[in-house]
Motif scaffolding. Structure first.
Motif, PDB file in Angstrom:
ATOM      1  N   SER A  38       0.939  -1.071   0.003  1.00 57.51           N
ATOM      2  CA  SER A  38      -0.095   0.097  -0.111  1.00 57.51           C
ATOM      3  C   SER A  38       0.928   1.257  -0.206  1.00 57.51           C
ATOM      4  CB  SER A  38      -1.024   0.119   1.200  1.00 57.51           C
ATOM      5  OG  SER A  38      -1.591   1.260   1.335  1.00 57.51           O
ATOM      6  N   ARG A  39       0.282   2.346  -0.517  1.00 59.78           N
ATOM      7  CA  ARG A  39       0.903   3.652  -0.302  1.00 59.78           C
ATOM      8  C   ARG A  39      -0.179   4.358   0.204  1.00 59.78           C
ATOM      9  NH1 ARG A  39       2.018   6.530  -6.275  1.00 59.78           N
ATOM     10  NH2 ARG A  39       3.024   4.581  -6.507  1.00 59.78           N
ATOM     11  N   CYS A  67      -2.754   6.729   2.817  1.00 61.34           N
ATOM     12  CA  CYS A  67      -2.291   7.930   3.744  1.00 61.34           C
ATOM     13  C   CYS A  67      -2.013   7.634   4.961  1.00 61.34           C
ATOM     14  CB  CYS A  67      -3.437   8.863   3.548  1.00 61.34           C
ATOM     15  SG  CYS A  67      -5.136   8.158   4.205  1.00 61.34           S
ATOM     16  N   ALA A 100       0.034   5.950   6.465  1.00 63.61           N
ATOM     17  CA  ALA A 100       1.472   5.565   6.787  1.00 63.61           C
ATOM     18  C   ALA A 100       2.036   7.033   6.936  1.00 63.61           C
ATOM     19  CB  ALA A 100       2.227   5.278   5.478  1.00 63.61           C
ATOM     20  N   ALA A 119       6.819   3.864   8.369  1.00 62.93           N
ATOM     21  CA  ALA A 119       5.987   3.831   7.354  1.00 62.93           C
ATOM     22  C   ALA A 119       5.857   2.419   6.537  1.00 62.93           C
ATOM     23  CB  ALA A 119       6.255   5.081   6.274  1.00 62.93           C
ATOM     24  N   HIS A 165       3.489  -0.220   4.907  1.00 62.45           N
ATOM     25  CA  HIS A 165       3.112   0.251   3.814  1.00 62.45           C
ATOM     26  C   HIS A 165       4.378   0.216   2.983  1.00 62.45           C
ATOM     27  CE1 HIS A 165      -0.132   2.150   6.264  1.00 62.45           C
ATOM     28  NE2 HIS A 165      -0.743   2.501   5.078  1.00 62.45           N
ATOM     29  N   ASP A 191       4.766   0.668  -0.392  1.00 59.99           N
ATOM     30  CA  ASP A 191       5.137   1.359  -1.617  1.00 59.99           C
ATOM     31  C   ASP A 191       6.257   2.531  -1.360  1.00 59.99           C
ATOM     32  OD1 ASP A 191       4.678   3.575  -3.690  1.00 59.99           O
ATOM     33  OD2 ASP A 191       3.281   1.878  -4.478  1.00 59.99           O
ATOM     34  N   ALA A 229       4.861   6.087  -0.431  1.00 60.12           N
ATOM     35  CA  ALA A 229       4.151   6.247   0.822  1.00 60.12           C
ATOM     36  C   ALA A 229       5.450   6.484   1.868  1.00 60.12           C
ATOM     37  CB  ALA A 229       3.533   5.038   1.491  1.00 60.12           C
ATOM     38  N   THR A 256       6.304  10.231   3.495  1.00 60.38           N
ATOM     39  CA  THR A 256       6.259  10.369   4.951  1.00 60.38           C
ATOM     40  C   THR A 256       7.304  11.230   5.525  1.00 60.38           C
ATOM     41  OG1 THR A 256       4.878   8.407   5.353  1.00 60.38           O
ATOM     42  CG2 THR A 256       6.059   9.139   7.071  1.00 60.38           C
ATOM     43  N   THR A 295      -4.040   8.330  -0.691  1.00 62.83           N
ATOM     44  CA  THR A 295      -2.444   8.202  -0.749  1.00 62.83           C
ATOM     45  C   THR A 295      -1.812   9.005   0.125  1.00 62.83           C
ATOM     46  OG1 THR A 295      -2.039   9.152  -2.714  1.00 62.83           O
ATOM     47  CG2 THR A 295      -2.925   6.849  -2.857  1.00 62.83           C
ATOM     48  N   ALA A 296      -0.628   8.618   0.641  1.00 68.84           N
ATOM     49  CA  ALA A 296       0.146   9.567   1.192  1.00 68.84           C
ATOM     50  C   ALA A 296       0.882  10.726   0.407  1.00 68.84           C
ATOM     51  CB  ALA A 296       1.351   8.769   1.774  1.00 68.84           C
TER      52      ALA A 296
END
Length: 370
Positions: free
Chosen positions: A148-149, A151, A153, A175, A179, A181, A184, A188, A267-268
């Motif tokens: 995952s990317r 948010c 994270a 992160a 996560h 990706d 992400a 972060t 997403t982040a």
């Protein structure tokens, strides 16, 4: 005497901004979840990003505690333990969590004062990548990250900005716990470095004379300029894109369509770009509530408003936050306490250390160092 006074002044000003950042992220999370229209009366409910941010702050304090008393620590593991306490309170893989952690301590688990806050045991939205990764926790420390990317994270890592230049690297590592990706992790790292800059840039300046919003614009412009050396794990020309987002906000502020294009999803990277755009679009102290309302109009308003509130709170300080919102938020006291305690651990070490006596006999039970 002068050096001690300077140290205390620096501590107070940093506390002022850290409290603003912690409470700002929570108000953004709440206003964003309400799509910009929180209830006019009654308590304001915390979101899942705020819950996780509380445990991040507690985990960082406990990591510093362990280092002070043991001389050795792997901070990401201690923060991972914090997220496991959150999961156990939420009823997520409770028995698995107990098998992994409760056998390590003779005390009741989850331990520490934060585990006794009722709101943190209530479901306040979903954090799917975090939950999926924590559900894989076994008998030892292992790589559990999803691809995952998302948010969370980023939003849960915002308190790490308090601890200094090394905070950006730690934020990236936390992160990556859940996560996988690279985008992400990169976003972060960037937001944590930017927030630290916001809390420490020109601490001698007064916040009360900023009538044109130049404090926010100047602070964020300088902060973005430092990111190539302050951050790690960049993806593509991310720093150039951040400056582009900043310039968009200066040239075309507060345009809903542009916000939607900059932050199109949950997403982040979207949280970072949308939060930056909204913060620069509403730079004056009196604009805080309007900034959150605007940010809440993004496709994922929770995360964008969360970052907006954190950035503005970090620059302006806690006194800029609307009293009518802060006083009604159900985790205001918890967040304020965590912000103060985080700085106390950084500056004062209330429990002492391996060779130094402490002055607070209860600190180690509040923040067990593991």
């Amino acid at each position: 005497m002068a050096d001690e006074q300077d140290r205390r002044t620096k501590f107070w000003r940093l506390e002022y901004r850290l409290r603003g950042m912690m409470l700002g992220l929570a108000l953004g999370d709440t206003v964003g979840a309400a799509r910009g229209e929180p209830p006019a009366n009654g308590p304001l409910r915390a979101g899942v990003s705020t819950q996780l941010a509380c445990f991040t702050a507690e985990g960082v304090i406990r990591a510093m505690m362990r280092m002070a008393h043991k001389g050795i620590c792997h901070p990401p593991s201690v923060v991972l333990h914090a997220y496991c306490r959150w999961a156990a309170l939420q009823g997520i893989e409770t028995e698995r969590m107990r098998r992994r952690w409760a056998s390590v301590t003779e005390a009741e688990w989850p331990d520490g004062w934060l585990a006794g806050v009722p709101v943190l045991a209530e479901r306040r939205g979903s954090a799917p990548a975090t939950v999926a990764a924590l559900s894989r926790i076994g008998e030892g420390f292992e790589q559990t990250a999803t691809r995952s990317r998302g948010c969370h994270a980023l939003t849960r890592a915002l308190p790490i900005a308090a601890i200094g230049s090394e905070g950006a690297a730690l934020a990236g590592e936390t992160a990556a716990l859940t996560h996988g990706d690279p985008a992400a992790r990169s976003a972060t790292v960037k937001v944590t470095a930017l927030l630290h800059h916001c809390m420490t840039d020109s601490l001698e300046e007064t916040h009360l004379s900023d009538g044109a919003g130049q404090l926010v614009k100047g602070t964020l412009r300088r902060g973005i300029a430092t990111l190539p050396t302050a951050g790690r794990g960049g993806v593509g020309d991310e720093d150039g894109h951040l400056m582009g987002v900043f310039q968009c906000a200066v040239d075309q502020p507060a345009e809903p369509g542009l916000l939607g294009r900059l932050a199109p999803d949950a997403t982040a990277p979207s949280a970072l770009y949308g939060g930056l755009y909204a913060a620069v679009s509403f730079p004056q102290r009196t604009d805080f509530a309007a900034a959150l309302q605007f940010a809440a109009g993004a496709p994922d308003g929770d995360s964008v408003a969360c970052v907006t509130g954190a950035l503005l709170g970090a620059v302006h300080g806690v006194e800029a936050l609307p009293v009518g919102l802060v006083s009604r938020h159900e985790l205001s006291w918890v967040l304020d306490t965590l912000a103060r305690d985080l700085l106390l651990e950084l500056f004062e070490s209330p429990s002492g250390g391996e060779y130094v006596a402490g002055w607070d006999p209860h600190w180690r039970s509040r923040y067990p160092g593991w």
